[in-house]
Structure formats: structure tokens, C-alpha cells
Design a protein around this motif. Structure first.
Motif, PDB file in Angstrom:
ATOM      1  N   ASP A 355      -8.769   3.600  14.416  1.00 58.95           N
ATOM      2  CA  ASP A 355     -10.151   3.354  14.016  1.00 58.95           C
ATOM      3  C   ASP A 355     -10.659   4.405  13.035  1.00 58.95           C
ATOM      4  O   ASP A 355     -11.613   4.152  12.294  1.00 58.95           O
ATOM      5  CB  ASP A 355     -11.064   3.338  15.251  1.00 58.95           C
ATOM      6  CG  ASP A 355     -10.837   2.109  16.118  1.00 58.95           C
ATOM      7  OD1 ASP A 355     -10.220   1.149  15.625  1.00 58.95           O
ATOM      8  OD2 ASP A 355     -11.266   2.129  17.288  1.00 58.95           O
ATOM      9  N   THR A 356     -10.048   5.575  13.043  1.00 62.68           N
ATOM     10  CA  THR A 356     -10.518   6.663  12.171  1.00 62.68           C
ATOM     11  C   THR A 356      -9.486   7.091  11.139  1.00 62.68           C
ATOM     12  O   THR A 356      -9.684   8.097  10.454  1.00 62.68           O
ATOM     13  CB  THR A 356     -10.912   7.892  13.020  1.00 62.68           C
ATOM     14  OG1 THR A 356      -9.779   8.312  13.786  1.00 62.68           O
ATOM     15  CG2 THR A 356     -12.069   7.557  13.946  1.00 62.68           C
ATOM     16  N   ALA A 357      -8.399   6.362  11.012  1.00 58.72           N
ATOM     17  CA  ALA A 357      -7.346   6.710  10.054  1.00 58.72           C
ATOM     18  C   ALA A 357      -6.802   5.443   9.410  1.00 58.72           C
ATOM     19  O   ALA A 357      -6.247   4.581  10.097  1.00 58.72           O
ATOM     20  CB  ALA A 357      -6.225   7.479  10.748  1.00 58.72           C
ATOM     21  N   LEU A 358      -6.965   5.325   8.117  1.00 56.80           N
ATOM     22  CA  LEU A 358      -6.481   4.158   7.399  1.00 56.80           C
ATOM     23  C   LEU A 358      -6.296   4.498   5.930  1.00 56.80           C
ATOM     24  O   LEU A 358      -6.754   5.537   5.449  1.00 56.80           O
ATOM     25  CB  LEU A 358      -7.454   2.987   7.523  1.00 56.80           C
ATOM     26  CG  LEU A 358      -8.810   3.145   6.836  1.00 56.80           C
ATOM     27  CD1 LEU A 358      -9.296   1.801   6.318  1.00 56.80           C
ATOM     28  CD2 LEU A 358      -9.838   3.708   7.813  1.00 56.80           C
ATOM     29  N   SER A 359      -5.625   3.624   5.232  1.00 60.20           N
ATOM     30  CA  SER A 359      -5.515   3.753   3.784  1.00 60.20           C
ATOM     31  C   SER A 359      -5.646   2.375   3.158  1.00 60.20           C
ATOM     32  O   SER A 359      -5.304   1.359   3.775  1.00 60.20           O
ATOM     33  CB  SER A 359      -4.185   4.407   3.382  1.00 60.20           C
ATOM     34  OG  SER A 359      -3.076   3.720   3.934  1.00 60.20           O
ATOM     35  N   LYS A 391       6.163   3.711  -9.396  1.00 59.14           N
ATOM     36  CA  LYS A 391       6.759   2.819  -8.409  1.00 59.14           C
ATOM     37  C   LYS A 391       5.674   2.037  -7.674  1.00 59.14           C
ATOM     38  O   LYS A 391       4.611   2.578  -7.371  1.00 59.14           O
ATOM     39  CB  LYS A 391       7.585   3.615  -7.401  1.00 59.14           C
ATOM     40  CG  LYS A 391       8.797   4.311  -8.008  1.00 59.14           C
ATOM     41  CD  LYS A 391       9.567   5.077  -6.936  1.00 59.14           C
ATOM     42  CE  LYS A 391      10.804   5.756  -7.526  1.00 59.14           C
ATOM     43  NZ  LYS A 391      11.536   6.534  -6.484  1.00 59.14           N
ATOM     44  N   SER A 392       5.963   0.780  -7.376  1.00 55.98           N
ATOM     45  CA  SER A 392       5.011  -0.086  -6.678  1.00 55.98           C
ATOM     46  C   SER A 392       5.677  -0.691  -5.459  1.00 55.98           C
ATOM     47  O   SER A 392       6.455  -1.638  -5.568  1.00 55.98           O
ATOM     48  CB  SER A 392       4.507  -1.187  -7.614  1.00 55.98           C
ATOM     49  OG  SER A 392       3.822  -0.632  -8.725  1.00 55.98           O
ATOM     50  N   PRO A 393       5.389  -0.167  -4.262  1.00 57.56           N
ATOM     51  CA  PRO A 393       6.036  -0.665  -3.056  1.00 57.56           C
ATOM     52  C   PRO A 393       5.557  -2.056  -2.676  1.00 57.56           C
ATOM     53  O   PRO A 393       4.485  -2.504  -3.095  1.00 57.56           O
ATOM     54  CB  PRO A 393       5.619   0.361  -1.994  1.00 57.56           C
ATOM     55  CG  PRO A 393       4.336   0.920  -2.499  1.00 57.56           C
ATOM     56  CD  PRO A 393       4.466   0.942  -3.994  1.00 57.56           C
ATOM     57  N   ASP A 394       6.341  -2.712  -1.886  1.00 55.93           N
ATOM     58  CA  ASP A 394       6.009  -4.041  -1.399  1.00 55.93           C
ATOM     59  C   ASP A 394       4.717  -4.000  -0.581  1.00 55.93           C
ATOM     60  O   ASP A 394       4.536  -3.136   0.281  1.00 55.93           O
ATOM     61  CB  ASP A 394       7.162  -4.560  -0.529  1.00 55.93           C
ATOM     62  CG  ASP A 394       6.898  -5.948   0.010  1.00 55.93           C
ATOM     63  OD1 ASP A 394       6.479  -6.041   1.183  1.00 55.93           O
ATOM     64  OD2 ASP A 394       7.082  -6.921  -0.740  1.00 55.93           O
ATOM     65  N   LYS A 395       3.841  -4.931  -0.840  1.00 55.03           N
ATOM     66  CA  LYS A 395       2.533  -4.943  -0.171  1.00 55.03           C
ATOM     67  C   LYS A 395       2.664  -5.098   1.340  1.00 55.03           C
ATOM     68  O   LYS A 395       1.924  -4.477   2.103  1.00 55.03           O
ATOM     69  CB  LYS A 395       1.664  -6.073  -0.746  1.00 55.03           C
ATOM     70  CG  LYS A 395       1.350  -5.922  -2.222  1.00 55.03           C
ATOM     71  CD  LYS A 395       0.630  -7.159  -2.752  1.00 55.03           C
ATOM     72  CE  LYS A 395       0.460  -7.087  -4.262  1.00 55.03           C
ATOM     73  NZ  LYS A 395      -0.153  -8.322  -4.804  1.00 55.03           N
ATOM     74  N   ALA A 396       3.592  -5.929   1.768  1.00 51.93           N
ATOM     75  CA  ALA A 396       3.754  -6.153   3.206  1.00 51.93           C
ATOM     76  C   ALA A 396       4.183  -4.876   3.917  1.00 51.93           C
ATOM     77  O   ALA A 396       3.764  -4.606   5.047  1.00 51.93           O
ATOM     78  CB  ALA A 396       4.773  -7.263   3.444  1.00 51.93           C
ATOM     79  N   LYS A 397       4.994  -4.065   3.249  1.00 52.56           N
ATOM     80  CA  LYS A 397       5.461  -2.821   3.869  1.00 52.56           C
ATOM     81  C   LYS A 397       4.311  -1.825   4.031  1.00 52.56           C
ATOM     82  O   LYS A 397       4.145  -1.229   5.094  1.00 52.56           O
ATOM     83  CB  LYS A 397       6.584  -2.202   3.029  1.00 52.56           C
ATOM     84  CG  LYS A 397       7.882  -2.975   3.092  1.00 52.56           C
ATOM     85  CD  LYS A 397       8.971  -2.305   2.266  1.00 52.56           C
ATOM     86  CE  LYS A 397      10.283  -3.067   2.367  1.00 52.56           C
ATOM     87  NZ  LYS A 397      11.353  -2.439   1.551  1.00 52.56           N
ATOM     88  N   VAL A 398       3.515  -1.632   2.983  1.00 50.39           N
ATOM     89  CA  VAL A 398       2.447  -0.636   3.093  1.00 50.39           C
ATOM     90  C   VAL A 398       1.359  -1.097   4.060  1.00 50.39           C
ATOM     91  O   VAL A 398       0.644  -0.286   4.647  1.00 50.39           O
ATOM     92  CB  VAL A 398       1.833  -0.278   1.714  1.00 50.39           C
ATOM     93  CG1 VAL A 398       2.884   0.294   0.786  1.00 50.39           C
ATOM     94  CG2 VAL A 398       1.145  -1.480   1.084  1.00 50.39           C
ATOM     95  N   GLY A 399       1.244  -2.407   4.246  1.00 53.81           N
ATOM     96  CA  GLY A 399       0.247  -2.921   5.175  1.00 53.81           C
ATOM     97  C   GLY A 399       0.680  -2.868   6.628  1.00 53.81           C
ATOM     98  O   GLY A 399      -0.140  -3.085   7.531  1.00 53.81           O
ATOM     99  N   ASP A 400       1.948  -2.559   6.867  1.00 53.23           N
ATOM    100  CA  ASP A 400       2.504  -2.499   8.222  1.00 53.23           C
ATOM    101  C   ASP A 400       2.405  -1.065   8.721  1.00 53.23           C
ATOM    102  O   ASP A 400       3.134  -0.177   8.264  1.00 53.23           O
ATOM    103  CB  ASP A 400       3.965  -2.957   8.183  1.00 53.23           C
ATOM    104  CG  ASP A 400       4.635  -2.883   9.552  1.00 53.23           C
ATOM    105  OD1 ASP A 400       3.980  -2.479  10.533  1.00 53.23           O
ATOM    106  OD2 ASP A 400       5.838  -3.223   9.624  1.00 53.23           O
ATOM    107  N   ALA A 401       1.509  -0.815   9.675  1.00 49.37           N
ATOM    108  CA  ALA A 401       1.287   0.554  10.171  1.00 49.37           C
ATOM    109  C   ALA A 401       2.534   1.138  10.818  1.00 49.37           C
ATOM    110  O   ALA A 401       2.642   2.357  10.946  1.00 49.37           O
ATOM    111  CB  ALA A 401       0.124   0.564  11.158  1.00 49.37           C
TER     112      ALA A 401
END
Length: 410
Positions: A355-359, A391-401
């Protein structure tokens, strides 16, 4: 001019802020031996500005701790400080500047590090009333300090980072805080709706009232002092004092009078040179080439890096300046770190750790543009390196905590 001549040619730097300091210090590091004069309008040696709306406003930092270096540093490095003084004119043919005290300084190279100033509320909107403040200088904070008494009511105009930081400090000190933002949401120009939503709830959780889509019609007062902020929808907010944070303007007037090109700042090339090759510009005031267009960055990182790039150009060791934008903001117990520029993104991916940590990761099609990291320093560092490397990482990967971000750097 040959290298030996460069090392022994006088340099005048206009503006004793972060950029001006960086030019002077780097010149000495690179072996410049001639006169360096740093001219500043304020009576203080170069100091940090970001803590003004945070630690200094809270009373946690003394003025001396704001200084970039102690006064003895300038004596040791033979950097002449001309403080409380302004440059009034530039004689490009004669290569000298005239100061407000009537004296003149010759230069082989002139650096304009004139910075920026707050956008002011006009007098017909109540901007000239007592009790209306800005957060740009030590003098501003000194004027404001006595207003911070628990229980008093402050209205803050502007929902950008400066306004939100001022709101956080005010709430910490026990004031009744109302923040007014004319755009549909806070952080409209600089962050996604996801980031704005987080900080909206953070502030409301600390008792800050946030009014979005609410324009200021007029500040009104009694006996010359502000008492109310009247909004465009007719609401009237009582105010013991008002803090204004509606953006800044680059200080370009000196450059304009001297006939230099101005385009949202003093226009320079990739080596920090203006159309007059003896005159350079760096910091908040400079508009420089970046990815096919000219931009201006208002950040410590840019002031330091561009100032040092200007010093290298003066010393005949030029390197093209490739900015890597980064910023930060401290509000309550949250640190926001930003890598890159998200301006024209078309997709934002949120990585929620708690709840207090995200990007929030900003993409244009498949290209990573920027990342907002809230209480996530590891995500910020990874993102900064990825953006620098293109570099541009896969969106699904960065969205997976659960995905390990550091593996993206392998």
C-alpha cells in the motif's frame, strides 16, 4: 584559443546557484588557473534549493547546512564571489559585463547560470497582499517562518511538487491546510493519474483538503493583508496566509537584451554554447537539444551535469551533453524518485508492492520513457539504468510484483 590560453583566460559566471557553482568548481578541477568570478544576486554563497520546501521549512536544517560548500572553499579554490550583486549588461564586443554596483568584469568566457524565478500572482488577483508567499529562496522561507503556528489556516495555490511539499510540511506543523489546483487533478503535467491518486490519498490521510478543478479567482484581504481565497466557483476559503506554487519562469532577460537566442530558455547547443561562442548557459535557464527537440530541465541533476559540461567546453575538452533526467520529492514519510520524462506516454503500468510502495512505468508503445518510484529505491535504480541504456522491459514483467527487476540488467 589554445589550451594554455584557455587555462589563463578569465571566466565570469552569472548566477551563484547549483549550476554556477558546478561550472566554477569543475573549472578548477580541470586545471583552470585564471580568474573565476561567480556573481550572485543573493547575499548567500551557493546553496541547495530542494530542502527549502522540506527540511529548511520544517526547521530541521540550518542555513549553513544548505550551503554547497563552506565559505573557506571559495578562498582555497580562488573563486571570487560577488554576492548581493547583479549583472546588468553584457558587452559582447568588448567582452565585459557591467554589475549593479557600477563595476565591470572582463571575460574570455561568460556563463549564464541565471536560474529561474517563481511565477507570481498578478496584483489584480491579490498577489500584492501581505501574507502571500513563494518558496524559492532562503529569504522567502525567512519571511514565511513566523506564519507556521499550529491551528492557523493556510491555503496553497498549485498542486505540483512544490505545492504538495509545502502542504506536507504545513500539515506536519499542525496547520489547517487547503490545497487548490485548477487542473482536473494534482500533478497534472508531471505524473500519471496513478501517481497522483497515491499522493492525493496520502495528503488526505494527513488532514490536507485537496480541491481539484478549482481555479483561483481572487485573493481578498483586509488592511492590506490576505484573509480569503475566492475560487472561480464562488467558494471563499478563509486564509491566515497563502503559499503560491504555480510554476517557475527561466531568467532570460539578460540574454535577450544581449541579443542571444531564447526559446523557452537561453538556447544552447549540445556543448552548452549560445550563438555567441564566448557565452555559454547551463541549468534551469538553458534550453538544450534532447532527442530531436530543445528542452529545459528544472532539476539538481541537470544543473550539476550541464554546469560541468560547460566547464569542459571552456577548457577545450568538450563532450556532447546527453541529459539523463531524474527528480525527487519528499512528502510526509514517502519518497518519490523519478527517472526519465513521461510527457508523451500512452501506457502506464503500475507495479504494486504494498500500500505504501509502488512504481509506475511509462511507455510510448513499447518504449520505456520514465518511471515514478514511490518508496521503491531499487525500482528507481533499475529503471534509471534501463532508460540510460535504451532498454525497454516487457510490460507484463514490470507489472508483476513477484518478478525480480534486477534480472532486467543482466
Amino acid at each position: 584559443m589554445q589550451n594554455g590560453q584557455v587555462e589563463n583566460a578569465p571566466v565570469v559566471i552569472v548566477g551563484a546557484g547549483q549550476a554556477g557553482f558546478s561550472v566554477a568548481a569543475k573549472l578548477r578541477d580541470l586545471g583552470h588557473t585564471a580568474r573565476i568570478t561567480l556573481v550572485g544576486a543573493e547575499p548567500h554563497p551557493p546553496y541547495q534549493r530542494p530542502p527549502l520546501s522540506k527540511g529548511y521549512l520544517l526547521g530541521e536544517l540550518t542555513e549553513e547546512r544548505l550551503y554547497l560548500r563552506p565559505p573557506a572553499f571559495y578562498e582555497q579554490k580562488a573563486i571570487e564571489l560577488r554576492l548581493g550583486t547583479e549583472v546588468e549588461t553584457i558587452d559582447r564586443d568588448g567582452r565585459e559585463v557591467t554589475l549593479s554596483d557600477g563595476s565591470t568584469l572582463p571575460y574570455a568566457h561568460l556563463v549564464l547560470a541565471t536560474g529561474s524565478r517563481p511565477r507570481l500572482l498578478p496584483p489584480d488577483q491579490g498577489g500584492n497582499l501581505e501574507g502571500v508567499y513563494y518558496l524559492r529562496s532562503i529569504a522567502d522561507i525567512r519571511k514565511l517562518a513566523d506564519e507556521f503556528v499550529a491551528g492557523r489556516r493556510v491555503v496553497i495555490i498549485g498542486g505540483g511538487y512544490i505545492g504538495l511539499e509545502a502542504a506536507a510540511v504545513s500539515a506536519k506543523l499542525g496547520l489547517s491546510v487547503t490545497l487548490v489546483e485548477s487542473a482536473p487533478r494534482i500533478l497534472q503535467r508531471v505524473a500519471s493519474a496513478h501517481t497522483a491518486s497515491f499522493f492525493r490519498e496520502l495528503h488526505r490521510g494527513h488532514g490536507v483538503e485537496i480541491l481539484e478543478g478549482a481555479g483561483l479567482a481572487q485573493l481578498t484581504g483586509r488592511n492590506g493583508r490576505v484573509t480569503h481565497a475566492v475560487l472561480t466557483d464562488g467558494r471563499s476559503l478563509p486564509a491566515d496566509f497563502v503559499i503560491v506554487g504555480i510554476g517557475i519562469k527561466p531568467n532570460v532577460e539578460l540574454a535577450e537584451i544581449a541579443g542571444l537566442d531564447v526559446e523557452n530558455g537561453i538556447k544552447v547547443d549540445s556543448r552548452c554554447r549560445t550563438v555567441d561562442r564566448a557565452i555559454l548557459a547551463a541549468g534551469d535557464c538553458a534550453s538544450f537539444p534532447w532527442k530531436g527537440r530543445h528542452i529545459r530541465l528544472e532539476s539538481v541533476g541537470n544543473a550539476v551535469d550541464q554546469g560541468e559540461a560547460a566547464a569542459r567546453t571552456i577548457m577545450g575538452q568538450p563532450q556532447e551533453y546527453h541529459a539523463e533526467p531524474w527528480f525527487w520529492s519528499d512528502q510526509f514519510d514517502c519518497k518519490l524518485q523519478i527517472a526519465g520524462l513521461s510527457g508523451d506516454y500512452d501506457c502506464a503500468v503500475t507495479r504494486l508492492v504494498s500500500d505504501t510502495a509502488l512504481s509506475v512505468w511509462y511507455y510510448k508503445q513499447e518504449k520505456l520513457l520514465a518511471v515514478d518510484a514511490i518508496n521503491q529505491p531499487a525500482a528507481y535504480m533499475v529503471a534509471k539504468r534501463l532508460i540510460a541504456q535504451g532498454k525497454s522491459p516487457d510490460k507484463a514483467k514490470v507489472g508483476d510484483a513477484g518478478f525480480e527487476l534486477k534480472s532486467l540488467l543482466a
